[in-house]
Design a protein around this motif. Structure first.
Motif, PDB file in Angstrom:
ATOM      1  N   ASP A   1     -12.718 -30.797  -4.111  1.00  0.00           N
ATOM      2  CA  ASP A   1     -12.774 -29.341  -3.957  1.00  0.00           C
ATOM      3  C   ASP A   1     -12.082 -28.898  -2.669  1.00  0.00           C
ATOM      4  OD1 ASP A   1     -14.127 -29.037  -6.326  1.00  0.00           O
ATOM      5  OD2 ASP A   1     -16.119 -28.969  -5.386  1.00  0.00           O
ATOM      6  N   ALA A   2     -12.327 -29.620  -1.582  1.00  0.00           N
ATOM      7  CA  ALA A   2     -11.694 -29.278  -0.304  1.00  0.00           C
ATOM      8  C   ALA A   2     -10.178 -29.427  -0.414  1.00  0.00           C
ATOM      9  CB  ALA A   2     -12.243 -30.164   0.808  1.00  0.00           C
ATOM     10  N   PHE A   3      -9.720 -30.461  -1.092  1.00  0.00           N
ATOM     11  CA  PHE A   3      -8.284 -30.671  -1.259  1.00  0.00           C
ATOM     12  C   PHE A   3      -7.667 -29.544  -2.067  1.00  0.00           C
ATOM     13  CE2 PHE A   3      -4.641 -32.303  -3.599  1.00  0.00           C
ATOM     14  CZ  PHE A   3      -3.856 -32.761  -2.557  1.00  0.00           C
ATOM     15  N   ARG A   4      -8.349 -29.128  -3.147  1.00  0.00           N
ATOM     16  CA  ARG A   4      -7.826 -28.030  -3.969  1.00  0.00           C
ATOM     17  C   ARG A   4      -7.727 -26.737  -3.174  1.00  0.00           C
ATOM     18  NH1 ARG A   4     -11.801 -29.323  -7.564  1.00  0.00           N
ATOM     19  NH2 ARG A   4     -11.213 -31.148  -8.720  1.00  0.00           N
ATOM     20  N   LEU A   5      -8.742 -26.455  -2.371  1.00  0.00           N
ATOM     21  CA  LEU A   5      -8.702 -25.244  -1.546  1.00  0.00           C
ATOM     22  C   LEU A   5      -7.565 -25.295  -0.531  1.00  0.00           C
ATOM     23  CD1 LEU A   5     -12.505 -24.642  -0.900  1.00  0.00           C
ATOM     24  CD2 LEU A   5     -10.969 -23.252  -2.293  1.00  0.00           C
ATOM     25  N   ALA A   6      -7.373 -26.452   0.091  1.00  0.00           N
ATOM     26  CA  ALA A   6      -6.292 -26.593   1.070  1.00  0.00           C
ATOM     27  C   ALA A   6      -4.933 -26.467   0.393  1.00  0.00           C
ATOM     28  CB  ALA A   6      -6.414 -27.933   1.788  1.00  0.00           C
ATOM     29  N   ALA A   7      -4.796 -27.043  -0.787  1.00  0.00           N
ATOM     30  CA  ALA A   7      -3.523 -26.963  -1.513  1.00  0.00           C
ATOM     31  C   ALA A   7      -3.231 -25.518  -1.912  1.00  0.00           C
ATOM     32  CB  ALA A   7      -3.563 -27.863  -2.747  1.00  0.00           C
ATOM     33  N   ALA A   8      -4.247 -24.789  -2.324  1.00  0.00           N
ATOM     34  CA  ALA A   8      -4.050 -23.386  -2.697  1.00  0.00           C
ATOM     35  C   ALA A   8      -3.633 -22.563  -1.480  1.00  0.00           C
ATOM     36  CB  ALA A   8      -5.325 -22.817  -3.314  1.00  0.00           C
ATOM     37  N   ALA A   9      -4.215 -22.843  -0.325  1.00  0.00           N
ATOM     38  CA  ALA A   9      -3.852 -22.116   0.892  1.00  0.00           C
ATOM     39  C   ALA A   9      -2.414 -22.419   1.289  1.00  0.00           C
ATOM     40  CB  ALA A   9      -4.810 -22.477   2.022  1.00  0.00           C
ATOM     41  N   ARG A  10      -2.007 -23.687   1.171  1.00  0.00           N
ATOM     42  CA  ARG A  10      -0.622 -24.052   1.497  1.00  0.00           C
ATOM     43  C   ARG A  10       0.340 -23.353   0.551  1.00  0.00           C
ATOM     44  NH1 ARG A  10      -2.639 -29.287   2.054  1.00  0.00           N
ATOM     45  NH2 ARG A  10      -1.951 -29.771  -0.038  1.00  0.00           N
ATOM     46  N   HIS A  11       0.016 -23.324  -0.720  1.00  0.00           N
ATOM     47  CA  HIS A  11       0.893 -22.694  -1.710  1.00  0.00           C
ATOM     48  C   HIS A  11       1.021 -21.206  -1.421  1.00  0.00           C
ATOM     49  CE1 HIS A  11       2.996 -22.112  -5.430  1.00  0.00           C
ATOM     50  NE2 HIS A  11       2.130 -21.193  -5.802  1.00  0.00           N
ATOM     51  N   SER A  12      -0.082 -20.568  -1.107  1.00  0.00           N
ATOM     52  CA  SER A  12      -0.059 -19.140  -0.810  1.00  0.00           C
ATOM     53  C   SER A  12       0.782 -18.857   0.429  1.00  0.00           C
ATOM     54  CB  SER A  12      -1.484 -18.637  -0.601  1.00  0.00           C
ATOM     55  OG  SER A  12      -1.477 -17.306  -0.181  1.00  0.00           O
ATOM     56  N   ARG A  13       0.623 -19.659   1.471  1.00  0.00           N
ATOM     57  CA  ARG A  13       1.390 -19.470   2.705  1.00  0.00           C
ATOM     58  C   ARG A  13       2.878 -19.693   2.426  1.00  0.00           C
ATOM     59  NH1 ARG A  13      -1.048 -23.098   6.492  1.00  0.00           N
ATOM     60  NH2 ARG A  13       0.249 -24.673   5.579  1.00  0.00           N
ATOM     61  N   HIS A  14       3.200 -20.713   1.630  1.00  0.00           N
ATOM     62  CA  HIS A  14       4.590 -21.010   1.299  1.00  0.00           C
ATOM     63  C   HIS A  14       5.220 -19.832   0.554  1.00  0.00           C
ATOM     64  CE1 HIS A  14       8.105 -23.375   0.376  1.00  0.00           C
ATOM     65  NE2 HIS A  14       7.938 -23.165  -0.913  1.00  0.00           N
ATOM     66  N   LEU A  15       4.478 -19.241  -0.360  1.00  0.00           N
ATOM     67  CA  LEU A  15       4.983 -18.099  -1.113  1.00  0.00           C
ATOM     68  C   LEU A  15       5.231 -16.903  -0.194  1.00  0.00           C
ATOM     69  CD1 LEU A  15       5.689 -16.892  -3.856  1.00  0.00           C
ATOM     70  CD2 LEU A  15       3.287 -16.284  -4.109  1.00  0.00           C
ATOM     71  N   ARG A  16       4.313 -16.655   0.750  1.00  0.00           N
ATOM     72  CA  ARG A  16       4.499 -15.543   1.691  1.00  0.00           C
ATOM     73  C   ARG A  16       5.728 -15.770   2.556  1.00  0.00           C
ATOM     74  NH1 ARG A  16      -1.412 -15.527   3.423  1.00  0.00           N
ATOM     75  NH2 ARG A  16      -0.520 -16.924   4.947  1.00  0.00           N
ATOM     76  N   ILE A  17       5.964 -17.000   2.987  1.00  0.00           N
ATOM     77  CA  ILE A  17       7.134 -17.304   3.820  1.00  0.00           C
ATOM     78  C   ILE A  17       8.415 -17.066   3.024  1.00  0.00           C
ATOM     79  CG2 ILE A  17       8.382 -19.181   4.957  1.00  0.00           C
ATOM     80  CD1 ILE A  17       5.613 -20.284   5.787  1.00  0.00           C
ATOM     81  N   ARG A  18       8.449 -17.546   1.794  1.00  0.00           N
ATOM     82  CA  ARG A  18       9.646 -17.349   0.963  1.00  0.00           C
ATOM     83  C   ARG A  18       9.894 -15.871   0.699  1.00  0.00           C
ATOM     84  NH1 ARG A  18       9.333 -20.794  -4.234  1.00  0.00           N
ATOM     85  NH2 ARG A  18      11.166 -19.545  -4.614  1.00  0.00           N
ATOM     86  N   LEU A  19       8.829 -15.134   0.410  1.00  0.00           N
ATOM     87  CA  LEU A  19       8.972 -13.703   0.173  1.00  0.00           C
ATOM     88  C   LEU A  19       9.459 -12.991   1.429  1.00  0.00           C
ATOM     89  CD1 LEU A  19       8.626 -11.203  -1.599  1.00  0.00           C
ATOM     90  CD2 LEU A  19       6.231 -11.137  -0.879  1.00  0.00           C
ATOM     91  N   GLY A  20       8.921 -13.370   2.579  1.00  0.00           N
ATOM     92  CA  GLY A  20       9.340 -12.759   3.842  1.00  0.00           C
ATOM     93  C   GLY A  20      10.816 -12.972   4.105  1.00  0.00           C
ATOM     94  N   TRP A  21      11.288 -14.198   3.933  1.00  0.00           N
ATOM     95  CA  TRP A  21      12.709 -14.466   4.166  1.00  0.00           C
ATOM     96  C   TRP A  21      13.589 -13.761   3.132  1.00  0.00           C
ATOM     97  CZ3 TRP A  21      14.682 -15.502   8.494  1.00  0.00           C
ATOM     98  CH2 TRP A  21      14.003 -16.281   9.423  1.00  0.00           C
ATOM     99  N   ALA A  22      13.103 -13.631   1.903  1.00  0.00           N
ATOM    100  CA  ALA A  22      13.871 -12.896   0.892  1.00  0.00           C
ATOM    101  C   ALA A  22      14.008 -11.433   1.303  1.00  0.00           C
ATOM    102  CB  ALA A  22      13.186 -13.009  -0.470  1.00  0.00           C
ATOM    103  N   LEU A  23      12.929 -10.853   1.824  1.00  0.00           N
ATOM    104  CA  LEU A  23      12.995  -9.463   2.278  1.00  0.00           C
ATOM    105  C   LEU A  23      13.927  -9.307   3.483  1.00  0.00           C
ATOM    106  CD1 LEU A  23       9.272  -8.408   1.882  1.00  0.00           C
ATOM    107  CD2 LEU A  23      11.220  -7.679   0.493  1.00  0.00           C
ATOM    108  N   VAL A  24      13.932 -10.284   4.359  1.00  0.00           N
ATOM    109  CA  VAL A  24      14.864 -10.251   5.497  1.00  0.00           C
ATOM    110  C   VAL A  24      16.302 -10.276   4.976  1.00  0.00           C
ATOM    111  CG1 VAL A  24      15.738 -11.598   7.451  1.00  0.00           C
ATOM    112  CG2 VAL A  24      13.283 -11.240   7.183  1.00  0.00           C
TER     113      VAL A  24
END
Length: 62
Positions: free
Chosen positions: A22-45
């Motif tokens: 469960d802890a691994f799944r939560l950490a993986a979901a947080a990493r995925h969410s952060r990765h998506l925000r970073i990609r979206l941010g650079w796309a907007l730039v």
């Protein structure tokens, strides 16, 4: 070792493994969410830079 003791140890270990999963799944979901925000941010730039440089390029062609 008594069978009850052996079974209890298996139940404890199973609970530990499920908690780790469960802890691994939560950490993986947080990493995925952060990765998506970073990609979206650079796309907007990138879009912003294209919008900021577009009028100059069009003016240079005239």
């Amino acid at each position: 070792m008594h069978p009850e003791t052996h079974l209890a140890l298996h139940h404890v270990r199973t609970a530990e493994l499920r908690a780790e999963a469960d802890a691994f799944r939560l950490a993986a979901a947080a990493r995925h969410s952060r990765h998506l925000r970073i990609r979206l941010g650079w796309a907007l730039v990138g879009v912003g830079l294209r919008l900021a440089t577009a009028p100059r390029a069009a003016a240079a062609l005239s």
